[in-house]
Design a protein around this motif. Structure first.
Motif, PDB file in Angstrom:
ATOM      1  N   LEU A 172       0.842  -1.211   0.000  1.00 39.79           N
ATOM      2  CA  LEU A 172       0.000   0.000   0.000  1.00 39.79           C
ATOM      3  C   LEU A 172       0.872   1.255   0.000  1.00 39.79           C
ATOM      4  O   LEU A 172       0.578   2.240  -0.683  1.00 39.79           O
ATOM      5  CB  LEU A 172      -0.911   0.018   1.238  1.00 39.79           C
ATOM      6  CG  LEU A 172      -2.009  -1.038   1.302  1.00 39.79           C
ATOM      7  CD1 LEU A 172      -2.722  -0.966   2.662  1.00 39.79           C
ATOM      8  CD2 LEU A 172      -3.019  -0.856   0.171  1.00 39.79           C
ATOM      9  N   VAL A 173       1.943   1.209   0.776  1.00 41.44           N
ATOM     10  CA  VAL A 173       2.849   2.358   0.849  1.00 41.44           C
ATOM     11  C   VAL A 173       3.501   2.598  -0.517  1.00 41.44           C
ATOM     12  O   VAL A 173       3.538   3.723  -1.028  1.00 41.44           O
ATOM     13  CB  VAL A 173       3.941   2.133   1.917  1.00 41.44           C
ATOM     14  CG1 VAL A 173       4.950   3.291   1.902  1.00 41.44           C
ATOM     15  CG2 VAL A 173       3.323   1.978   3.304  1.00 41.44           C
ATOM     16  N   ALA A 174       4.004   1.521  -1.109  1.00 39.93           N
ATOM     17  CA  ALA A 174       4.686   1.664  -2.400  1.00 39.93           C
ATOM     18  C   ALA A 174       3.719   2.187  -3.463  1.00 39.93           C
ATOM     19  O   ALA A 174       4.068   3.082  -4.257  1.00 39.93           O
ATOM     20  CB  ALA A 174       5.266   0.322  -2.824  1.00 39.93           C
ATOM     21  N   TYR A 175       2.511   1.667  -3.481  1.00 38.45           N
ATOM     22  CA  TYR A 175       1.505   2.092  -4.450  1.00 38.45           C
ATOM     23  C   TYR A 175       1.185   3.579  -4.270  1.00 38.45           C
ATOM     24  O   TYR A 175       1.117   4.352  -5.233  1.00 38.45           O
ATOM     25  CB  TYR A 175       0.261   1.221  -4.267  1.00 38.45           C
ATOM     26  CG  TYR A 175      -0.896   1.558  -5.175  1.00 38.45           C
ATOM     27  CD1 TYR A 175      -0.715   1.691  -6.555  1.00 38.45           C
ATOM     28  CD2 TYR A 175      -2.183   1.738  -4.650  1.00 38.45           C
ATOM     29  CE1 TYR A 175      -1.795   1.999  -7.391  1.00 38.45           C
ATOM     30  CE2 TYR A 175      -3.261   2.032  -5.478  1.00 38.45           C
ATOM     31  CZ  TYR A 175      -3.049   2.169  -6.835  1.00 38.45           C
ATOM     32  OH  TYR A 175      -4.115   2.475  -7.660  1.00 38.45           O
ATOM     33  N   LYS A 176       1.046   4.004  -3.026  1.00 43.49           N
ATOM     34  CA  LYS A 176       0.785   5.423  -2.737  1.00 43.49           C
ATOM     35  C   LYS A 176       1.956   6.310  -3.189  1.00 43.49           C
ATOM     36  O   LYS A 176       1.758   7.306  -3.901  1.00 43.49           O
ATOM     37  CB  LYS A 176       0.566   5.615  -1.224  1.00 43.49           C
ATOM     38  CG  LYS A 176       0.647   7.068  -0.756  1.00 43.49           C
ATOM     39  CD  LYS A 176       0.493   7.203   0.754  1.00 43.49           C
ATOM     40  CE  LYS A 176       1.663   6.672   1.541  1.00 43.49           C
ATOM     41  NZ  LYS A 176       2.800   7.606   1.685  1.00 43.49           N
ATOM     42  N   ASP A 177       3.170   5.943  -2.764  1.00 43.12           N
ATOM     43  CA  ASP A 177       4.310   6.819  -3.055  1.00 43.12           C
ATOM     44  C   ASP A 177       4.573   6.912  -4.557  1.00 43.12           C
ATOM     45  O   ASP A 177       4.908   7.990  -5.073  1.00 43.12           O
ATOM     46  CB  ASP A 177       5.567   6.334  -2.310  1.00 43.12           C
ATOM     47  CG  ASP A 177       5.518   6.663  -0.814  1.00 43.12           C
ATOM     48  OD1 ASP A 177       4.507   7.256  -0.383  1.00 43.12           O
ATOM     49  OD2 ASP A 177       6.476   6.330  -0.100  1.00 43.12           O
ATOM     50  N   ARG A 178       4.409   5.816  -5.258  1.00 45.50           N
ATOM     51  CA  ARG A 178       4.670   5.859  -6.697  1.00 45.50           C
ATOM     52  C   ARG A 178       3.584   6.667  -7.428  1.00 45.50           C
ATOM     53  O   ARG A 178       3.869   7.312  -8.436  1.00 45.50           O
ATOM     54  CB  ARG A 178       4.740   4.429  -7.264  1.00 45.50           C
ATOM     55  CG  ARG A 178       5.921   3.617  -6.731  1.00 45.50           C
ATOM     56  CD  ARG A 178       7.212   3.898  -7.460  1.00 45.50           C
ATOM     57  NE  ARG A 178       8.391   3.437  -6.733  1.00 45.50           N
ATOM     58  CZ  ARG A 178       8.854   2.182  -6.729  1.00 45.50           C
ATOM     59  NH1 ARG A 178       8.231   1.238  -7.423  1.00 45.50           N
ATOM     60  NH2 ARG A 178       9.936   1.874  -6.045  1.00 45.50           N
ATOM     61  N   ARG A 179       2.363   6.650  -6.894  1.00 48.06           N
ATOM     62  CA  ARG A 179       1.314   7.510  -7.491  1.00 48.06           C
ATOM     63  C   ARG A 179       1.603   8.982  -7.175  1.00 48.06           C
ATOM     64  O   ARG A 179       1.463   9.849  -8.036  1.00 48.06           O
ATOM     65  CB  ARG A 179      -0.075   7.125  -6.962  1.00 48.06           C
ATOM     66  CG  ARG A 179      -0.732   5.974  -7.729  1.00 48.06           C
ATOM     67  CD  ARG A 179      -2.115   5.668  -7.166  1.00 48.06           C
ATOM     68  NE  ARG A 179      -1.980   5.116  -5.827  1.00 48.06           N
ATOM     69  CZ  ARG A 179      -2.717   5.499  -4.786  1.00 48.06           C
ATOM     70  NH1 ARG A 179      -3.664   6.405  -4.913  1.00 48.06           N
ATOM     71  NH2 ARG A 179      -2.518   4.948  -3.604  1.00 48.06           N
ATOM     72  N   ASN A 180       2.031   9.262  -5.933  1.00 45.17           N
ATOM     73  CA  ASN A 180       2.389  10.650  -5.589  1.00 45.17           C
ATOM     74  C   ASN A 180       3.505  11.160  -6.494  1.00 45.17           C
ATOM     75  O   ASN A 180       3.510  12.336  -6.893  1.00 45.17           O
ATOM     76  CB  ASN A 180       2.830  10.748  -4.122  1.00 45.17           C
ATOM     77  CG  ASN A 180       1.678  10.570  -3.150  1.00 45.17           C
ATOM     78  OD1 ASN A 180       0.509  10.536  -3.552  1.00 45.17           O
ATOM     79  ND2 ASN A 180       1.989  10.435  -1.874  1.00 45.17           N
TER      80      ASN A 180
END
Lengths: 391, 354
Positions: free
Chosen positions: A167-175
Motif C-alpha cells: 500500500l505504501v509503495a503504491y501510494k508513493d509511486r502515485r504521488n
C-alpha cells in the motif's frame, strides 16, 4: 543548556535536479551546479550573496572521488568562502541542512548555500558498500539485506498484515507522478503490479524498494533580514536535531531505535509540538523500503506503538488523507542517496511555502522532514512552518 | 573586513592524542580511537553522556570502506543516544562544526575527534583520488609530486631555497624530541630526492593516529580547566581546485581566514601550522605574517607526525595545550586540506592573563 538568542532561520530558495538513473549529460560538477543555480534563482540571489557552502553526500566510494568538495569548490562558487563537508551516512542530506542552518542561527553567516548530491551512475553503489574489512561487520549484501529482518520483526511484533508494505509503495509511486523532479514515473502503476513484483529480501518486494538515482538538491538559508527580502514566502525552521546511537549492541531496538524517538522529541520540544498527529500537516519521511512508513509513524510519535500500520491501511497517509506522508513520492520514488535526506527537508519546506505544485497538501502550515542512516542509527529531522517562530 | 558574528566564549579545555606510528596493523580504528577518547574525557571528568555535542572527522578512503566512521562511533559509547555529527574532513573542521553548535546555545560542551590510518594503503596514491575525477585523477599525480610543484614555484620565485627547506625539517624534528607522541624526532638525514626539489626530510612521515579535544563554553570551561584556551576567532576558506588557477607561492585562503579570526589584531607567540611539507611552512608563514620571534611548530608539526584527518586537529590541540601549560598566551593554529594547501582553517587561541 544555555538559552542563547538564536537568529531565526528561513529557507528562501530550493532547487532540485530532475532525478534519473543516469545523468550522462553532466559531470558531478554540472549536476550540483544545476541544483544550486535553481535554488539561487528561486531566492532571486546570486553567487555573490552566498557567505558559505555546506555540502553533503553519502560515502565517497559511491562516485569514487575522495572528499569531492575539494574539486567542487569552483562549481559551487565557494572559492574564497568557507566550505564544509558533512557525512552522516543516509541521514547526511538532513544533517547537512542542519549544519548550514546552525551557521545562520549562530550568526556566523547571514546566507548559506547547502547542497547534497549523489551521482550513483559514476560508480556502483552495491560495490561501494561492499568493501570488506577483516573483523568488522559489513553492511550485509546491500541495505535491503540489512533492513529486511527488522521489517519482519516489526510485522511479528505488531501483527501487521503483509499487505501494508505494498500500500505504501503504491501510494508513493502515485504521488511521484505529481512531482516533476521524481525519478520513477510509473504511469501504469497498480496495487496488483506492486504485489506481483519479485521478492528481493523477504518480505521486501522489488516495487517496495528505492531506485538508484543521480540527483542533487540545494537550499538557500538565511536569517530574518534575508527572509524579509525574499521574493517568495519563506519556510521557517521551527526545530532541528540530530541523534546517533551505536550500530550494533545488545540493547538496540532496530524496529524503533531510541535515537529516532529522542531526535523527534527534541524537534517537537523546540517547535512547541505536543500532539504531532494533529499539529503537523505533512511529513516527508525517509522510507527506502515501504515498510518503514508504518515503522517510522510509530517511532516519530504519529501513532501508538503497534498502530502505525493501521494509519497506512486506513489511508491516513495518502496525499488526501489527514496526515499525508511523502506527497513528493519519497525515497521510494527518488533515491540519490546522499541527497535523499535533503530532498525530504526541502520538500517539507516546499509544502509550507505552498510551492509543491501538483503534490501540494492544501494549507500545509507545519511539515516535518526526516532522514536516517547507517544501521538505523543516525537521525536528522527538522520541522518547518509557514510562520516565523515565536521567539 | 570587520569581524562580526557570535560572541559566546568557547575554549579548548582538554586535548589528547595517540602515539603516531608507521603501522598499527593490530588495531582497528575503534581500538585506535577509544583510548584517546577516554583520556580526553578523563582530563575533564566528563562522561560521554554529559557531553552536549559530539563531532568527528575522518575519511572513508583511508579505511578503504564506506561508512567507516559508523564503527568508530562505537568507541564513543553513544548510549543513551547522543547529539552527534561527522565531517568527511580533518578533525579541525569537526571542531569548527562543534564550535558553531555551541554558538547556537544548543550545547555547552563538545567532544571532537579526528583519526586516520594511512598504513592500510598507499596514502600517496589514495590522495590522488581527491583530485578532479575527470581530468586530473586519471593521471594519478601523487601528493608528493604536487607539493614538489609548489616547492619548485617557491624556489623559482626566490621565496626559499633547498637549504632553507632543509632547515625547516631539521628544526621540526629537533622540536619533536620533546613530544612523546611524535613519529619522527631527532636528527633525520635530509635524504634523497623524493620528487625534486623535495627530499625525504622535506616530506611528512606516513602514519596512523588519532586525536580528541573537548570544547566548553564560558563558566563551564573555567570549571573544567585551570587555564582554558579560549578560541577568540576561527574561520576557514577554500580556493580553486585546479593548480593552474592558483598562485602556489601564496595562500589567500589562509590570509582571509586569519583576518576573520583576528590573527593580525595583536602579536601571537606560538603558531602550530599544518604544513606536511617544509615548503608549505614558507607559504603559511608569509600568509600569516609570522616573524622570527614566533615559536613555529614547537610540537614538531606535521613533519614529525602526520596522521591524515587528525593532523589539523592536533595543531589546535597542541596550541591549546601550550596555553593550558602556561607556555603561550596567544597562539595561532592552522589546518589544511586538499592539494597544495587548497583549503585552510585558522584559529586564534588565548589564555586568561596570568
Amino acid at each position: 543548556m544555555n538559552a542563547t538568542n538564536k537568529e531565526p532561520v528561513a529557507v528562501v530558495g530550493i532547487g532540485q535536479t530532475k532525478h534519473v538513473a543516469a545523468r550522462h549529460d553532466v559531470s558531478i560538477a554540472g549536476l550540483v551546479r544545476e541544483a544550486a543555480a535553481r535554488a539561487l534563482a528561486d531566492a532571486e540571489l546570486t553567487w555573490a550573496d552566498i557567505d558559505a557552502v555546506v555540502i553533503g553526500k553519502a560515502p565517497d566510494f559511491f562516485e569514487g572521488v575522495m572528499m569531492p568538495e575539494l574539486y567542487l569548490a569552483d562549481a559551487l562558487g565557494a572559492v574564497g568562502k568557507p566550505m564544509l563537508r558533512v557525512h552522516t551516512a543516509g541521514s547526511v542530506g538532513g544533517s547537512t541542512a542542519l549544519v548550514a542552518s546552525n551557521l545562520v542561527a549562530a550568526r556566523v553567516h547571514r546566507t548559506v548555500l547547502t547542497l547534497a548530491f549523489e551521482k550513483q551512475s559514476e560508480s556502483n553503489a552495491m560495490w561501494g558498500l561492499s568493501l570488506p574489512v577483516p573483523f568488522q561487520q559489513p553492511l550485509l549484501a546491500g541495505a535491503g539485506g540489512f533492513f529486511a529482518p527488522h521489517v519482519r520483526a516489526y510485522m511479528r511484533r505488531t501483527g501487521a498484515p503483509d499487505t501494508v508494505g505494498s500500500l505504501v509503495a503504491y501510494k508513493d509511486r502515485r504521488n511521484a507522478l505529481k512531482n516533476p523532479y521524481a525519478h520513477l514515473h510509473e504511469h501504469g502503476i497498480t496495487l496488483e503490479k506492486v504485489q506481483a513484483s519479485p521478492m528481493l529480501w523477504d518480505p521486501i518486494r522489488y516495487s517496495e524498494t528505492c531506485p538508484s538515482s543521480d540527483g542533487a538538491c540545494a537550499m538557500v538559508l538565511t536569517g530574518r533580514a534575508g527572509a524579509a527580502r525574499s521574493p517568495r514566502r519563506p519556510a521557517w525552521v521551527h526545530g532541528g536535531a540530530m541523534r546517533s546511537e551505536p550500530t550494533l549492541f545488545a540493547g538496540k531496538d532496530f524496529v524503533s531505535p531510541q535515537a529516532g524517538k529522542d531526535c523527534a522529541a527534541d524537534v517537537y520540544r523546540q517547535a512547541g509540538i505536543t500532539d504531532p498527529r494533529r499539529e503537523i500537516d505533512a511529513v516527508e519521511m525517509y522510507v527506502p523500503f515501504s515498510w518503514y512508513e508504518p515503522m517510522w509513524l510509530e517511532n516519530l510519535g504519529f501513532a501508538q506503538e503497534g498502530e502505525g500500520w493501521k494509519l497506512t491501511e486506513a489511508g491516513v497517509t495518502e496525499l488526501d488523507g489527514d496526515l499525508p506522508v511523502n506527497p513528493s513520492g519519497g525515497v521510494l520514488s527518488t533515491n540519490p542517496i546522499g541527497a535523499s535526506g535533503m530532498i525530504r527537508f526541502a520538500e517539507a519546506a516546499l509544502q509550507v511555502r505552498g510551492q509543491a505544485g501538483e503534490h501540494q497538501v492544501p494549507d500545509a502550515r507545519r511539515a516535518l522532514g526526516h532522514a536516517y542512516g547507517g544501521g538505523a542509527q543516525f537521525f536528522a529531522m527538522w520541522l518547518v512552518g509557514a510562520e516565523e517562530p515565536a521567539s | 573586513m570587520p569581524r562580526t558574528g557570535p560572541a559566546r566564549e568557547v575554549a579548548v579545555v582538554a586535548f589528547a592524542q595517540s602515539d603516531h606510528l608507521r603501522r598499527t596493523d593490530e588495531l582497528s580504528e575503534v581500538e585506535m580511537v577509544m583510548p584517546v577518547l577516554h583520556q580526553v574525557l578523563a582530563q575533564t571528568g566528563l562522561k560521554a553522556k554529559e557531553i552536549g555535542f559530539t563531532c568527528s572527522g575522518s575519511s572513508d578512503y583511508l579505511a578503504g570502506r564506506a561508512f567507516s566512521f559508523t564503527m568508530t562511533l562505537d568507541g564513543v559509547g553513544a548510549w543513551p543516544p547522543i547529539s552527534e555529527s561527522h565531517v568527511e574532513m580533518d578533525g579541525a573542521w569537526a571542531l569548527y562544526e562543534a564550535w558553531v553548535k555551541i554558538q547556537t546555545g544548543e550545547a555547552d560542551t563538545a567532544l571532537v575527534y579526528g583519526y586516520g590510518k594511512s598504513s592500510p594503503g598507499s596514502v600517496r596514491d589514495v590522495l590522488t583520488r581527491q583530485l578532479d575525477p575527470y581530468y586530473l585523477a586519471p593521471l594519478w599525480p601523487d601528493s608528493v609530486a604536487l607539493a614538489a610543484l609548489q616547492a619548485r614555484a617557491l624556489i623559482d620565485a626566490g621565496e626559499t631555497d633547498e637549504s632553507a627547506l632543509a632547515a625547516i625539517g631539521t628544526r621540526s624534528r629537533a622540536a619533536a624530541e620533546a613530544n612523546p607522541h611524535a613519529q619522527l624526532s631527532g636528527a633525520v638525514p635530509q635524504g634523497d630526492y623524493q620528487v625534486a626539489p623535495l627530499r625525504t626530510g622535506d616530506c611528512p612521515p606516513i602514519g596512523d593516529g588519532a586525536a580528541a579535544v573537548i570544547l566548553a563554553a564560558g563558566d563551564e570551561a573555567r570549571r573544567l580547566c585551570e587555564r582554558p584556551a579560549w578560541i577568540t576567532g576561527i574561520d576557514h576558506r577554500i580556493e580553486a581546485h585546479g593548480l593552474g588557477l592558483r598562485d602556489l607561492t601564496d595562500s589567500p585562503s589562509t590570509r582571509i581566514a586569519a583576518e576573520r579570526a583576528g590573527v593580525f589584531e595583536r602579536p601571537v607567540d606560538t603558531a602550530e601550522l599544518h604544513a606536511p611539507f617544509s615548503s608549505q611552512e614558507v607559504v603559511l608563514r608569509k600568509a600569516l605574517g609570522l616573524g622570527a620571534d614566533v615559536a613555529v611548530n614547537p610540537s614538531g608539526g606535521a613533519l614529525a607526525a602526520n596522521p591524515v584527518m587528525a593532523a589539523g586537529l592536533i595543531r589546535i590541540g597542541e596550541a591549546a595545550a601550550r596555553i593550558h601549560r602556561g607556555e603561550s598566551d596567544r597562539a595561532v593554529a592552522h589546518a589544511t586540506s586538499g592539494p597544495c594547501l587548497q583549503q585552510n582553517l585558522v584559529a586564534v587561541l588565548e589564555g586568561d592573563p596570568r
